[in-house]
Design a protein around this motif. Structure first.
Motif, PDB file in Angstrom:
ATOM      1  N   LEU A  16      13.862  84.374  97.889  1.00  0.00           N
ATOM      2  CA  LEU A  16      14.343  85.628  97.291  1.00  0.00           C
ATOM      3  C   LEU A  16      13.460  86.055  96.124  1.00  0.00           C
ATOM      4  N   MET A  17      13.083  85.099  95.263  1.00  0.00           N
ATOM      5  CA  MET A  17      12.266  85.428  94.090  1.00  0.00           C
ATOM      6  C   MET A  17      10.883  85.923  94.496  1.00  0.00           C
ATOM      7  N   ARG A  26      14.253  91.614  85.980  1.00  0.00           N
ATOM      8  CA  ARG A  26      15.716  91.567  86.035  1.00  0.00           C
ATOM      9  C   ARG A  26      16.176  90.187  86.513  1.00  0.00           C
ATOM     10  N   HIS A  27      15.500  89.621  87.521  1.00  0.00           N
ATOM     11  CA  HIS A  27      15.848  88.286  88.009  1.00  0.00           C
ATOM     12  C   HIS A  27      15.692  87.246  86.900  1.00  0.00           C
ATOM     13  N   GLY A  33      19.596  84.240  81.191  1.00  0.00           N
ATOM     14  CA  GLY A  33      20.550  84.771  80.224  1.00  0.00           C
ATOM     15  C   GLY A  33      19.889  85.360  78.996  1.00  0.00           C
ATOM     16  N   HIS A  34      18.568  85.520  79.026  1.00  0.00           N
ATOM     17  CA  HIS A  34      17.816  86.068  77.892  1.00  0.00           C
ATOM     18  C   HIS A  34      17.040  87.300  78.328  1.00  0.00           C
ATOM     19  N   PRO A 100       8.874  96.308  80.670  1.00  0.00           N
ATOM     20  CA  PRO A 100       8.625  95.934  82.069  1.00  0.00           C
ATOM     21  C   PRO A 100       8.311  97.170  82.919  1.00  0.00           C
ATOM     22  N   ILE A 101       7.413  97.014  83.881  1.00  0.00           N
ATOM     23  CA  ILE A 101       6.994  98.123  84.737  1.00  0.00           C
ATOM     24  C   ILE A 101       8.187  98.723  85.471  1.00  0.00           C
TER      25      ILE A 101
END
Length: 178
Positions: A16-17, A26-27, A33-34, A100-101
């Motif tokens: 998935l990653m 986002r992942h 959690g940061h 982030p893009i």
């Protein structure tokens, strides 16, 4: 890669990653959690991409700009990324260069299409130094499209530290489906 046929030896979370069409920043935020901090290394003209650049970079209309960043969550350096842009597209979309893009491109809820073009393992001393671990490291490259037109080519290299959240993964050559 577009077919979703991938290296089945990879555990599901890693598939998935690496092969998913979601936002890696986002992942990373969801996993750790940061918030993801984007540490801009360089953003400069790239008149002649070298032979190590993904072949899809040659499909972008010159003049080109190359952006390189580290993606950091809390104190964890979790990825290195580089992207190639047509200069005018970069000027239009990358107003906040430490953002982030994905965030830059989806302002105004514009529709995007991501196509993963390649997956590989990368070995480099400078990555080992930054990640604090030995390689090789999982890498992927992909393109973003809007209205059937390429916006950018992006390559990401992921730290093995992600195994804390995604589970262990083999880091040797796999049989990749084409």
């Amino acid at each position: 890669m577009l077919s979703g046929e991938g290296p089945w030896q990879l555990p599901g979370p890693w598939r998935l990653m690496l092969l998913g069409d979601g936002s890696p920043t986002r992942h990373l935020r969801l996993l750790t959690g940061h918030e993801v901090q984007v540490n801009l290394i360089a953003m400069q003209p790239e008149p002649n991409p070298d032979a190590t650049a993904p072949q899809e970079v040659r499909e972008l209309k010159p003049p080109l700009l190359r952006r390189q960043v580290w993606l950091i969550c809390d104190s964890h350096t979790l990825a290195w990324a580089e992207s190639w842009w047509n200069f005018d597209e970069a000027e239009k979309h990358l107003h906040n260069r430490n953002q982030p893009i994905w965030d830059s491109l989806t302002k105004g809820r514009s529709e995007l299409f991501r196509e993963v073009d390649g997956l590989g393992l990368v070995a480099a001393d400078w990555l080992e130094s930054a990640f604090g671990q030995t390689g090789p490291f999982w890498s992927r490259h992909y393109r973003f499209f809007r209205q059937e037109r390429e916006l950018t080519v992006i390559r990401e290299v992921f730290s093995p530290e992600l195994e804390k959240w995604l589970g262990p993964t083999p880091r040797q050559e796999l049989q990749l489906c084409s």
